[in-house]
Design a protein around this motif. Structure first.
Motif, short mmCIF file in Angstrom:
data_model
loop_
_atom_site.label_atom_id
_atom_site.label_comp_id
_atom_site.label_asym_id
_atom_site.label_seq_id
_atom_site.Cartn_x
_atom_site.Cartn_y
_atom_site.Cartn_z
N LEU A 1 0.70 -1.40 0.10
CA LEU A 1 0.04 0.07 -0.01
C LEU A 1 0.88 1.23 -0.21
CD1 LEU A 1 -2.95 0.62 -0.01
CD2 LEU A 1 -2.94 0.50 2.54
N ALA A 2 1.84 1.35 1.03
CA ALA A 2 2.74 2.57 0.94
C ALA A 2 3.48 2.77 -0.47
CB ALA A 2 3.75 2.15 2.20
N VAL A 3 3.89 1.71 -1.20
CA VAL A 3 4.43 1.69 -2.41
C VAL A 3 3.28 2.33 -3.46
CG1 VAL A 3 5.75 1.00 -4.11
CG2 VAL A 3 6.33 0.18 -1.81
N ALA A 4 2.41 1.92 -3.32
CA ALA A 4 1.07 2.43 -4.10
C ALA A 4 0.94 3.79 -4.25
CB ALA A 4 -0.01 1.46 -3.92
N MET A 5 1.01 4.12 -2.62
CA MET A 5 0.85 5.77 -2.44
C MET A 5 2.04 6.48 -3.28
SD MET A 5 -2.17 5.47 -1.21
CE MET A 5 -2.25 7.37 -1.19
N LEU A 6 3.28 5.99 -2.75
CA LEU A 6 4.39 6.45 -3.57
C LEU A 6 4.29 6.48 -4.88
CD1 LEU A 6 7.31 5.28 -1.69
CD2 LEU A 6 6.69 7.75 -1.54
N MET A 7 3.57 5.50 -5.62
CA MET A 7 3.72 5.51 -7.24
C MET A 7 2.70 6.50 -7.57
SD MET A 7 2.18 2.09 -9.49
CE MET A 7 2.10 2.14 -11.21
N GLY A 8 1.62 6.70 -6.84
CA GLY A 8 0.59 7.90 -6.99
C GLY A 8 1.30 9.21 -7.03
N VAL B 1 -6.75 -2.52 0.32
CA VAL B 1 -5.46 -2.67 -0.27
C VAL B 1 -5.60 -2.82 -1.75
CG1 VAL B 1 -3.23 -3.37 -0.09
CG2 VAL B 1 -4.60 -3.30 1.87
N ALA B 2 -6.28 -4.14 -1.85
CA ALA B 2 -6.45 -4.54 -3.30
C ALA B 2 -7.36 -3.62 -4.00
CB ALA B 2 -7.10 -5.94 -3.18
N PHE B 3 -8.14 -3.01 -3.50
CA PHE B 3 -9.21 -2.23 -4.31
C PHE B 3 -8.00 -0.94 -4.74
CE2 PHE B 3 -10.98 1.93 -4.39
CZ PHE B 3 -12.02 1.64 -5.12
N LEU B 4 -7.27 -0.36 -3.89
CA LEU B 4 -6.61 0.60 -4.05
C LEU B 4 -5.44 0.56 -5.20
CD1 LEU B 4 -6.61 3.63 -3.39
CD2 LEU B 4 -4.94 3.33 -1.51
N ILE B 5 -4.49 -0.60 -4.91
CA ILE B 5 -3.84 -1.04 -6.19
C ILE B 5 -4.33 -1.40 -7.43
CG2 ILE B 5 -2.29 -2.70 -6.55
CD1 ILE B 5 -1.37 -2.90 -3.65
N GLY B 6 -5.64 -1.87 -7.40
CA GLY B 6 -6.38 -2.19 -8.60
C GLY B 6 -6.75 -0.85 -9.42
N PHE B 7 -7.33 0.12 -8.45
CA PHE B 7 -7.38 1.59 -9.01
C PHE B 7 -6.20 2.20 -9.67
CE2 PHE B 7 -7.74 6.12 -7.83
CZ PHE B 7 -8.77 6.42 -8.73
N ILE B 8 -5.21 2.18 -8.99
CA ILE B 8 -3.81 2.77 -9.62
C ILE B 8 -3.33 2.17 -10.74
CG2 ILE B 8 -1.50 3.51 -8.86
CD1 ILE B 8 -2.27 3.72 -6.22
N LEU B 9 -3.45 0.88 -10.77
CA LEU B 9 -2.88 -0.13 -12.02
C LEU B 9 -4.09 -0.14 -13.04
CD1 LEU B 9 -1.07 -3.04 -10.30
CD2 LEU B 9 -0.06 -0.87 -11.19
N ALA B 10 -5.14 0.32 -12.94
CA ALA B 10 -6.08 0.04 -14.08
C ALA B 10 -5.76 1.03 -15.24
CB ALA B 10 -7.56 0.76 -13.52
N PRO B 11 -5.42 2.13 -15.35
CA PRO B 11 -5.02 2.76 -16.59
C PRO B 11 -4.09 2.00 -17.38
CG PRO B 11 -5.33 4.38 -14.75
CD PRO B 11 -5.17 3.16 -14.14
N GLU B 12 -2.84 1.53 -16.52
CA GLU B 12 -1.95 0.77 -17.02
C GLU B 12 -2.15 -0.56 -17.77
OE1 GLU B 12 2.25 0.60 -18.45
OE2 GLU B 12 1.19 2.24 -17.72
N TRP B 13 -3.03 -1.01 -17.02
CA TRP B 13 -3.46 -2.37 -17.40
C TRP B 13 -4.09 -2.38 -18.70
CZ3 TRP B 13 -8.22 -5.53 -16.49
CH2 TRP B 13 -7.97 -6.99 -16.52
N GLU B 14 -5.15 -1.20 -18.65
CA GLU B 14 -5.87 -1.16 -19.87
C GLU B 14 -5.18 -0.61 -21.09
OE1 GLU B 14 -8.74 1.75 -20.32
OE2 GLU B 14 -10.01 0.56 -21.38
N ARG B 15 -4.19 0.11 -20.93
CA ARG B 15 -3.17 0.64 -21.80
C ARG B 15 -2.33 -0.65 -22.78
NH1 ARG B 15 0.08 4.14 -19.39
NH2 ARG B 15 -1.69 5.34 -19.07
N ALA B 16 -1.89 -1.23 -21.57
CA ALA B 16 -1.27 -2.46 -22.11
C ALA B 16 -2.07 -3.48 -23.07
CB ALA B 16 -0.65 -3.30 -20.82
#
Lengths: 497, 170
Positions: free
Chosen positions: A331-338, A438-453
């Motif tokens: 989670l902390a790294v997900a926030m840093l990614m944001g 935690v899964a929600f937030l990481i899914g939310f952050i990764l969603a655009p990259e996942w769809e782009r790929a």
């Protein structure tokens, strides 16, 4: 070489140093307060970093995270109430020492173990991240899509007892991440005619709502219903041997510290496991290998060293998957990614090419934060112990108000405040119903990259049904994803029904 | 209400939401397929479908547990004695009254900031929220309210240059 020198020079500029120092100090203070943890602190302070340069912002947030990890040990040792989940094992031996009047000594052991684990882990990150990122550059959209799918599946298991609920939470995160402008047509999607949603749901209000606001709602509910109040016992004995930790006492545990650090680095480098796993695993190993295993849980410094060295080692190591693959492991790294994304960077292997100077600046800030953690912890220990005595009746209303105005700060928009309140309520229900935010937030952050790929794979392959079967790495990753899902379900079915 | 009943109601509501989204929300509010790439509706459809399938699975499992008298895992069959406070989730009963008690002042603050301005709305909010959590003294709430409102005002207005709605504090 020029980039390395320039980046390191950036990291020792007065502004950068000041904010890393502030980050660590605020992190320790916040981590010491029961119920407030590192990711929550990062969520609350990301809006503030809008107004900083990229390096200063990242350095500040890294300092905040490192400080909060140690801060969690303060309330664990003094109150037996871990400020963060990963500090729970610290409480097992820390609190008995506090009851014996050796709370300060226990905290010093926690501090030195944290700094040692963190420092070694930072070194490992610096040595291996760039070479691994160079290898990761060979990955195409198919591999990235498969990798994110695997990461989401693994991460779905965090923070809930059921993979079903974890997958539901990750899928909801993906769905919410789809709101906004669709990347191929550039037309609004799932906006329900609300024009503010045209730019998508912003990370800051979602993170503040899910992490901070919902946690405070539950803490307040607990206080109102049960009238819980915790007061720190007198932890500062007047005897010198009860207060200070000798070099011999610290270095006598070097095997435990090295083992704990190795476990922390290994666990941190793998997406999905997180600091609590490292902390408990290290404690368990220390106990099993110690000739004094009967003394564990009764106030043994070795137990504190095992837990703290492992959980602090996770902080830097968990940046490895972020820098190498662009995937947040916790989670902390997900926030840093944001935070990286807010400052216009997409974490991943390309960062070492596109933002090399910044990356070396971040490395510099990581090392400096470890040094500041030692200084601040060493000289400010008694001050931070006072943080656990702030009455909840003062603290929590101020935090709620800060959550609200923090959401407003990002874009000066009351719409963001409403979004934060909505996600605060969603977070409250997710916690009560055991859904992994935690899964929600990481899914939310990764969603655009996942769809782009996914879109890149489909466009490049011109709708070829067998597109994935021509990429061996992607096949392996997708097979692993299916294996993780299948095995988890099979185990669940066998055990439960 | 037992935990099994509560969870069943929740999963039924989640399933209904998913069906609504799949049948109306996504088709209505997603752009048409442009003729290349994946359909804009693909990822939303997949993610909502995953939620729906998982909900059904849990409902089926709960139904089997109920009608065939098979035991659920202990952690899921009843509420824990005391909610955890430091883990990722805090499984327990939902206290709607308390939730409303906290949320109504927050919602009023959002409305109040737009209509009467930051300073009066924030002061009233801080006083109200401290009352809700059980503070019944006078001096402490007033000091805490004024300090918090003033510190955030100064930080946002003069520190970050953010526009603050309503009359100025100073």
């Amino acid at each position: 070489m020029e980039m390395i020198v320039a980046g390191l020079l950036d990291s020792i500029s007065p502004t950068s140093l000041m904010f890393v120092f502030l980050g660590v100090a605020i992190g320790v203070l916040i981590g010491a307060i029961p119920g407030i943890n590192g990711p929550m602190a990062i969520a609350l302070f990301i809006p503030v970093t809008y107004y900083m340069s990229a390096l200063t912002a990242i350095g500040f947030l890294i300092g905040l995270n490192k400080g909060a990890f140690f801060g969690g040990a303060v309330s664990a040792v003094l109150l037996r109430t871990p400020g963060t989940p990963e500090a729970a094992a610290t409480a097992w031996d820390g609190y008995p020492l506090t009851q014996q009047g050796k709370g300060e000594k226990a905290l010093r052991m926690a501090l030195y173990s944290s700094v040692a684990g963190d420092f070694i882990s930072t070194g490992v990150l610096i040595v291996i991240a760039a070479p691994l990122a160079a290898v990761a550059l060979f990955m195409g959209p198919a591999e990235i899509f498969a990798l994110i799918s695997l990461a989401l599946t693994v991460i779905a298991g965090i923070g809930t007892s059921s993979i079903c609920r974890g997958l539901m939470a990750a899928s909801l995160g993906l769905a919410i991440g789809m709101i906004g402008t669709e990347p191929v047509t550039a037309l609004p999607r799932l906006t329900f005619d609300i024009y503010q949603l045209g730019a998508g749901v912003k990370l800051i209000p979602v993170a503040i709502g899910l992490l901070a606001f919902s946690e405070i709602l539950i803490q307040l509910e607990r206080i109102v219903l049960k009238g819980v109040s915790e007061h720190a016992p007198n932890v500062f004995s007047s005897k010198k041997e009860d207060r200070f930790l000798s070099w011999k006492e610290f270095i006598g545990n070097y095997k435990t510290l090295l083992r704990g650090t190795s476990i922390g680095i290994g666990v941190g480098a793998m997406p999905g496991l997180g600091a609590p796993v490292a902390s408990f695993m290290s404690y368990d190993q220390a106990m099993k290998r110690s000739p004094h295993r009967d003394e564990f849980g009764k106030g043994r410094l070795e137990g504190i060293g095992a837990s703290e060295s492992a959980n602090s080692a996770v902080v830097a190591a968990s940046l490895i998957p972020l820098f190498v693959l662009g995937i947040p492991g916790n989670l902390a790294v997900a926030m840093l990614m944001g935070a990286f994304m807010i400052h216009g960077m997409q974490p991943g292997p390309l960062m070492f090419q596109e933002n090399a100077q910044l990356m070396y600046g971040v490395y510099g800030s990581l090392v400096i934060a470890s040094f500041f953690l030692f200084i601040i912890g060493r000289f400010g220990l008694r001050f931070f112990c006072k943080a656990v005595e702030i009455p909840a009746s003062i603290l929590y209303p101020v935090i709620i108000f800060t959550c609200i105005m923090g959401s407003y700060l990002g874009q000066s928009s009351m719409f963001d405040v409403m979004v934060m309140l909505i996600f605060g309520v969603i977070g409250y229900f997710m916690r009560k119903f055991d859904f992994s935010y935690v899964a929600f937030l990481i899914g939310f952050i990764l969603a655009p990259e996942w769809e782009r790929a996914l879109q890149q794979v489909v466009i490049i392959s011109q709708l070829d049904t067998y597109m994935f079967f021509r990429r061996p790495v992607a096949i392996v990753l997708m097979a692993l994803t299916l294996f993780v899902i299948g095995r988890t379900f099979w185990t669940g079915v066998k055990a439960k029904v | 209400m037992t935990r099994l009943q509560r969870d069943t109601v929740a999963y039924l509501l989640i399933s209904a939401f998913c069906i609504l989204m799949l049948s109306w929300g996504i088709p209505t509010y997603t752009p048409p397929y442009p003729g290349y790439g994946a359909s804009p509706a693909l990822v939303p459809n997949v993610s909502i479908s995953v939620i729906l399938v998982m909900s059904f699975l849990v409902l089926v499992r709960n139904a089997v547990a109920k009608f065939k008298d098979k035991p659920l895992p202990p952690g899921e069959s009843e509420f824990p004695e005391d909610a955890q406070t430091t883990g990722f989730t805090q499984v327990g009963r939902v206290k709607l009254g308390h939730l409303l008690g906290f949320m109504v002042p927050c919602a009023l603050l959002v409305i109040g900031i737009e209509y009467i301005g930051y300073v009066p709305a924030a002061l009233l909010f801080m006083l109200a929220i401290q009352y809700v959590i059980g503070t019944r003294t006078f001096v402490q709430p007033v000091i805490v309210s004024f300090t918090a409102v003033a510190v955030l005002y100064v930080t946002m207005r003069y520190g970050f240059g953010v526009p603050i709605p309503g009359p100025p504090l100073f």
